[in-house]
Design an enzyme around this catalytic site. Structure first.
Site, short mmCIF file in Angstrom:
data_model
loop_
_atom_site.label_atom_id
_atom_site.label_comp_id
_atom_site.label_asym_id
_atom_site.label_seq_id
_atom_site.Cartn_x
_atom_site.Cartn_y
_atom_site.Cartn_z
N ALA A 122 -7.57 3.18 2.84
CA ALA A 122 -8.09 4.56 2.94
C ALA A 122 -6.98 5.54 3.27
O ALA A 122 -7.24 6.71 3.54
CB ALA A 122 -9.19 4.62 4.00
N GLY A 123 -5.74 5.07 3.31
CA GLY A 123 -4.63 5.97 3.59
C GLY A 123 -4.28 6.05 5.07
O GLY A 123 -3.44 6.86 5.47
N LEU A 124 -4.91 5.20 5.91
CA LEU A 124 -4.57 5.19 7.34
C LEU A 124 -3.56 4.10 7.67
O LEU A 124 -3.30 3.81 8.84
CB LEU A 124 -5.83 5.00 8.18
CG LEU A 124 -6.79 6.18 8.19
CD1 LEU A 124 -8.03 5.87 9.02
CD2 LEU A 124 -6.11 7.42 8.76
N ASP A 171 5.32 4.67 7.57
CA ASP A 171 4.13 4.02 8.13
C ASP A 171 4.49 3.06 9.26
O ASP A 171 3.88 3.08 10.34
CB ASP A 171 3.37 3.25 7.04
CG ASP A 171 2.79 4.17 5.99
OD1 ASP A 171 2.92 5.40 6.15
OD2 ASP A 171 2.23 3.66 5.00
P1 ADP Z 1 -3.60 1.36 3.56
O1 ADP Z 1 -2.32 0.89 4.16
O2 ADP Z 1 -3.64 2.81 3.29
O3 ADP Z 1 -4.81 0.93 4.34
P2 ADP Z 1 -2.77 -0.44 1.49
O4 ADP Z 1 -3.24 -0.63 0.09
O5 ADP Z 1 -1.34 -0.15 1.72
O6 ADP Z 1 -3.71 0.68 2.12
O7 ADP Z 1 -3.08 -1.74 2.35
C1 ADP Z 1 -4.38 -2.30 2.36
C2 ADP Z 1 -4.29 -3.81 2.24
O8 ADP Z 1 -3.81 -4.36 3.50
C3 ADP Z 1 -5.62 -4.46 2.03
O9 ADP Z 1 -5.95 -4.49 0.66
C4 ADP Z 1 -5.39 -5.85 2.58
O10 ADP Z 1 -4.69 -6.66 1.67
C5 ADP Z 1 -4.46 -5.59 3.75
N1 ADP Z 1 -5.19 -5.47 5.03
C6 ADP Z 1 -5.21 -4.39 5.84
N2 ADP Z 1 -5.94 -4.62 6.95
C7 ADP Z 1 -6.40 -5.88 6.86
C8 ADP Z 1 -7.20 -6.72 7.69
N3 ADP Z 1 -7.69 -6.30 8.86
N4 ADP Z 1 -7.47 -7.97 7.25
C9 ADP Z 1 -6.99 -8.42 6.07
N5 ADP Z 1 -6.23 -7.68 5.25
C10 ADP Z 1 -5.93 -6.42 5.62
MG MG Z 2 -0.39 0.95 3.20
#
Ligand code: ADP
Ligand code: MG
Length: 380
Positions: A122-124, A171
């Site tokens: 979600a961009g966080l 980040d």
């Molecule tokens: P953002 O960093 O903005 O949330 P990203 O696409 O960079 O988006 O990263 C999201 C990815 O990080 C997810 O698709 C997943 O693979 C991984 N991820 C993040 N949090 C978790 C979590 N709590 N458990 C498992 N995977 C996670």
């Molecule tokens: Mg990310």
């Protein structure tokens, strides 16, 4: 990078008990798509977290489980290939293990469970939070305490080489270095970090458009390539070394697209400077106008916005937000909004309702607090 014995805070103090760490998500008030061109960014860690609970398992394998994934994974420590498909989330955790191992730290097997209230994608920056929560588990188990910049660089290299995302350093630094009640000022060319208080009458609200950025990866790489065409033309490492006057006089040689991409980066860097000055002077109106200008530049010059984000920014303005703009890579994800603290709960309700009325779609708004960075909570 090699291991330095001075960083072993209490050598031999490896923990065999339970270790708990937590890493926050982050917002970015201003400075979008400038980190990889050596600019200054103004992110802040926020009170949504990934928490890890871990324990050494006495085996040479990592056992991973997450509240966000159905499947638990068992990965031999010597594993060397990125994961794909359903297991690709493991790249953000095991990739960090591999990076510490490759840097010479004697990582042994452990079990880790992640719990999260940070939305994914979600961009966080749930990705940097997951990396950092893992990094701190490794450090706690080994009795290590790396400087946050070194930890952030290890996490970034895991994201590059394991997750395949060529992200900047913002980040990972923001997640590590957050200061309660403050925005950070991170110089992405020197990695120097400073902080600036957010005026007490302002609150930050994140609005998730729920649009998943399917196009984002390829488009992100294209934007970076356009910037590199411009730096090659000017023979500089970063666009921060090019003035707007120099850019304007090269408009025809650069071609329209590369010119506009570089114009976003160079003008955004100036907006960050002005935004920091506006915060310092508590000139919230000026800060809000700079956020609006940032959004327009991302939409028109960098072309990374989308209709949903534009609509959310327009509605925020109509509802009296001090400032609103898209946040993150673009093509979906969230907007960041600064609103008067007095009216924050009303804003959160109204923006979701108005967006539903106008588009029929559901957005999610949440007021966030600016918090301290990632930490080891306890080692038993
Ligand atoms: P953002 O960093 O903005 O949330 P990203 O696409 O960079 O988006 O990263 C999201 C990815 O990080 C997810 O698709 C997943 O693979 C991984 N991820 C993040 N949090 C978790 C979590 N709590 N458990 C498992 N995977 C996670
Ligand atoms: Mg990310």
């Amino acid at each position: 990078m090699s291991i330095s014995p001075s960083k072993l805070s209490t050598p031999g103090a490896q923990s065999s008990g339970i270790v708990r760490t937590r890493a926050p998500g982050r917002i970015n008030l201003i400075g979008e798509h400038v980190d990889y061109q050596g600019g200054v960014v103004m992110p802040a860690a926020v009170n949504r977290y990934i928490k890890a609970v871990a324990q050494a398992n006495g085996r040479s394998e990592l056992r991973l489980s997450s509240s966000q994934s159905h499947e638990d994974l068992v990965i031999p420590l010597e594993h060397r290939m990125p994961f794909s498909g359903d297991n690709s989330w493991a790249n953000y955790a095991f990739g960090v293990v591999a990076k510490y191992r490759d840097a010479g730290y004697p990582v042994a097997g452990f079990d880790v469970r992640f719990e999260s209230n940070l939305p994914l994608g979600a961009g966080l920056s749930s990705s940097a939070a997951l990396e950092t929560a893992t990094a701190l588990v490794i450090e706690a188990l080994l009795g290590l305490n790396l400087p946050q910049t070194e930890r952030a660089l290890l996490c970034q290299s895991a994201e590059h080489e394991w997750a395949g995302v060529p992200c900047g350093i913002m980040d990972q630094l923001a997640v590590n270095a957050g200061v309660a009640g403050h925005a950070l000022k991170i110089d992405c060319s020197t990695l120097e970090i400073d902080s600036a208080p957010l005026p007490a009458n302002l609150s930050a609200v994140v609005v998730d458009s729920k649009v998943k950025h399917a196009l984002a990866d390829g488009e992100y790489a294209k934007r970076r390539a356009d910037c590199e065409d411009a730096t090659a033309f000017f023979d500089v490492e970063f666009l921060r070394d090019v003035t707007i006057g120099e850019l304007d006089s090269a408009q025809f040689q650069l071609g329209e697209r590369v010119y506009r991409r570089a114009r976003h980066v160079i003008t955004e860097m100036a907006r960050v400077r002005d935004f920091a000055a506006a915060l310092e002077a508590s000139d919230t109106a000026a800060a809000g106008l700079l956020m609006a200008a940032s959004h327009s530049s991302l939409r028109n010059d960098y072309e990374v916005s989308c209709q949903e984000l534009d609509t959310l920014v327009d509605i925020a303005g109509e509802l009296g937000a001090i400032g609103a703009r898209m946040m993150g890579g673009g093509f979906g994800g969230s907007t960041v909004n600064l609103v008067e603290t007095d009216g924050v709960s009303r804003f959160v309700e109204d923006i979701v309702a108005r967006y539903r009325e106008e588009t029929g779609a559901e957005a999610e708004a949440v007021a966030v607090k600016l918090v301290g960075g990632a930490r080891i909570e306890n080692v038993e």
